[in-house]
Design a protein around this motif. Structure first.
Motif, PDB file in Angstrom:
ATOM      1  N   CYS A 120      28.387  29.020  28.040  1.00  0.00           N
ATOM      2  CA  CYS A 120      29.810  28.811  28.319  1.00  0.00           C
ATOM      3  C   CYS A 120      30.637  29.538  27.257  1.00  0.00           C
ATOM      4  O   CYS A 120      30.340  29.428  26.065  1.00  0.00           O
ATOM      5  N   CYS A 172      31.807  27.731  24.038  1.00  0.00           N
ATOM      6  CA  CYS A 172      30.800  26.934  23.331  1.00  0.00           C
ATOM      7  C   CYS A 172      30.338  27.702  22.096  1.00  0.00           C
ATOM      8  O   CYS A 172      30.093  28.911  22.159  1.00  0.00           O
ATOM      9  N   ALA A 180      22.571  27.616  29.782  1.00  0.00           N
ATOM     10  CA  ALA A 180      23.856  28.209  30.152  1.00  0.00           C
ATOM     11  C   ALA A 180      24.458  28.949  28.959  1.00  0.00           C
ATOM     12  O   ALA A 180      23.907  28.922  27.852  1.00  0.00           O
ATOM     13  N   HIS A 210      25.697  22.502  20.410  1.00  0.00           N
ATOM     14  CA  HIS A 210      25.093  23.797  20.728  1.00  0.00           C
ATOM     15  C   HIS A 210      24.066  23.774  21.855  1.00  0.00           C
ATOM     16  O   HIS A 210      23.555  24.834  22.220  1.00  0.00           O
ATOM     17  N   GLY A 211      23.684  22.618  22.329  1.00  0.00           N
ATOM     18  CA  GLY A 211      22.597  22.601  23.309  1.00  0.00           C
ATOM     19  C   GLY A 211      22.827  21.571  24.401  1.00  0.00           C
ATOM     20  O   GLY A 211      23.728  20.742  24.320  1.00  0.00           O
ATOM     21  N   ASN A 232      27.226  30.489  21.570  1.00  0.00           N
ATOM     22  CA  ASN A 232      27.168  31.910  21.901  1.00  0.00           C
ATOM     23  C   ASN A 232      28.500  32.586  21.600  1.00  0.00           C
ATOM     24  O   ASN A 232      29.504  31.925  21.344  1.00  0.00           O
ATOM     25  N   ARG A 244      30.542  27.750  33.425  1.00  0.00           N
ATOM     26  CA  ARG A 244      29.143  27.320  33.173  1.00  0.00           C
ATOM     27  C   ARG A 244      28.208  28.462  33.541  1.00  0.00           C
ATOM     28  O   ARG A 244      27.447  28.385  34.532  1.00  0.00           O
TER      29      ARG A 244
HETATM   30  S1  SF4 Z   1      25.570  23.514  25.383  1.00  0.00           S
HETATM   31 FE1  SF4 Z   1      26.977  22.842  26.995  1.00  0.00          FE
HETATM   32  S2  SF4 Z   1      28.895  23.911  26.547  1.00  0.00           S
HETATM   33 FE2  SF4 Z   1      27.239  24.966  25.388  1.00  0.00          FE
HETATM   34  S3  SF4 Z   1      26.534  26.617  26.729  1.00  0.00           S
HETATM   35 FE3  SF4 Z   1      25.236  24.831  27.151  1.00  0.00          FE
HETATM   36  S4  SF4 Z   1      26.259  23.779  28.878  1.00  0.00           S
HETATM   37 FE4  SF4 Z   1      27.723  25.192  27.988  1.00  0.00          FE
END
Ligand code: SF4
Ligand code: SF4
Length: 363
Positions: free
Chosen positions: A22, A25, A20, A69-70, A28, A133
């Protein structure tokens, strides 16, 4: 800070990879391109066996996979690692935090058998969840949650409320009950805060991979879904002159010192908590220029002193970073110099956006 034998909880970031993106977060840039500083890594079962000696596993009460981060469901060894923890300490409380949108139904069923609980971050229903998300599939998440519950795991639905999904909270809560979720948690995110400006913000831009604006995330309108600390900005400015002046003055009550917990990153770096570790790769600063790097630069082998594949967790926890550099910074008077701003923001006295995510207005 605590000693090695005091540690009871591990927060483990098994991977910095995710399916994902987000917008709030750190992996990214506002939901778009991957943070250019971020190493995309994961720990294998073999790494875990090196990092966590069996005697250490036996002293623990809890291990949970989450991270900065993951998503733990992306790492290839996650299930085997949890099985290994369970085998070495049958009373461990094991859990993970996830977007839920990867892996097969069988994988989830087996995970339900091994884990105590899984927190599914589902911020809305089919038409809204992927606004935050980004890149996830609502139907797949629901199917995976069902499989996890069938396997015997306790599923928790964590719902971050934004303006675009605040009208769906009750419907989502009902859906969670119908599906057999163990709990439904309303989260009032504390991330509407600019770390660069030390200021509360009311909206955040959503970018695509080409850095084009795709929309905005906004704070919910309903006061009961707003983060209490973020609402106190004016009051604190009145009292201290500015939020920055408050952060300079506040006493620090280190959460993880009290909880006796420790953070291990997907690069095997050991930090007291995810918040300090999250200062490693902020894309909006120059590389290695954040405050935490100023502390790391004082170590003989720099960040390698904190690497649990190279040094034991015992040695790291007993070393200068944990026992001197971080706790000494709490006595500092300036969040732009000697006092860790991340500690003042996370573990201060009157402004605690992280803790307030879970606090309702009336409490
Ligand atoms: S680690 Fe969690 S908060 Fe970060 S992009 Fe992935 S799902 Fe979203
Ligand atoms: S942010 Fe600082 S004070 Fe808070 S838990 Fe982490 S190390 Fe402790």
């Amino acid at each position: 800070m605590y000693q090695y034998l005091d540690i009871k909880t591990i927060h483990l970031e098994i991977s910095s990879k995710c399916n994902a993106s987000c917008p709030m977060c750190a992996r990214n840039i506002c939901g778009g391109a991957v943070n250019p500083y971020l190493p995309l890594t994961e720990l294998s079962l073999q790494d875990i066996k090196v990092i966590f000696p069996v005697n250490f596993l036996r002293q623990l009460n809890r291990i949970y996979m989450c991270g900065n981060h993951g998503d733990p469901i992306i790492a290839k060894d996650t299930l085997d690692i949890f099985k290994f923890f369970r085998e070495k300490n049958s009373s461990l409380n094991l859990s993970l935090f996830t977007n839920g949108s990867a892996q097969s139904e069988d994988w989830w069923k087996e995970l339900g058998f091994v884990l105590n609980s899984a927190h599914f971050s589902i911020d809305g229903l089919e038409d809204t969840n992927s606004i935050y998300r980004r890149g996830t599939d609502f139907k797949k998440i629901m199917q995976n949650a069902k499989s996890f519950i069938t396997g015997g795991g306790k599923a928790v639905w964590d719902y971050i409320v934004f303006q675009h999904n605040e009208h769906q909270v009750s419907q989502a809560r009902e859906m969670a009950e119908d599906m057999g979720f163990h709990r439904f948690v309303v989260k009032k995110t504390g991330r509407f805060y600019s770390n660069q400006k030390s200021k509360v913000k009311t909206k955040q831009v959503i970018l695509n991979k080409k850095k084009e604006i795709e929309g905005y995330l906004k704070i919910p309108k309903n006061p009961k879904y707003k983060n209490r600390s973020l609402q106190r900005e004016d009051e604190l400015i009145q009292k201290y002159g500015s939020l920055e002046k408050y952060l300079n003055q506040t006493q620090i009550f280190c959460k993880v010192s009290q909880e006796k917990s420790l953070y291990v990153s997907s690069e095997a770096f050991v930090f007291p908590c995810c918040w300090t570790a999250n200062q490693l790769y902020p894309w909006y600063f120059k590389k290695r220029s954040s405050q935490i790097w100023k502390l790391i630069e004082q170590l003989t082998e720099k960040e390698m002193n904190l690497n649990a594949k190279k040094h034991s967790i015992k040695k790291i926890v007993e070393g200068d970073f944990f026992q001197k550099l971080i706790p000494n910074s709490w006595k500092g008077k300036d969040i732009n110099k000697d006092k860790l701003k991340v500690c003042a923001k996370t573990c201060g006295q009157e402004f605690t956006p992280f803790t307030d995510q879970f606090i309702s207005k009336s409490s």
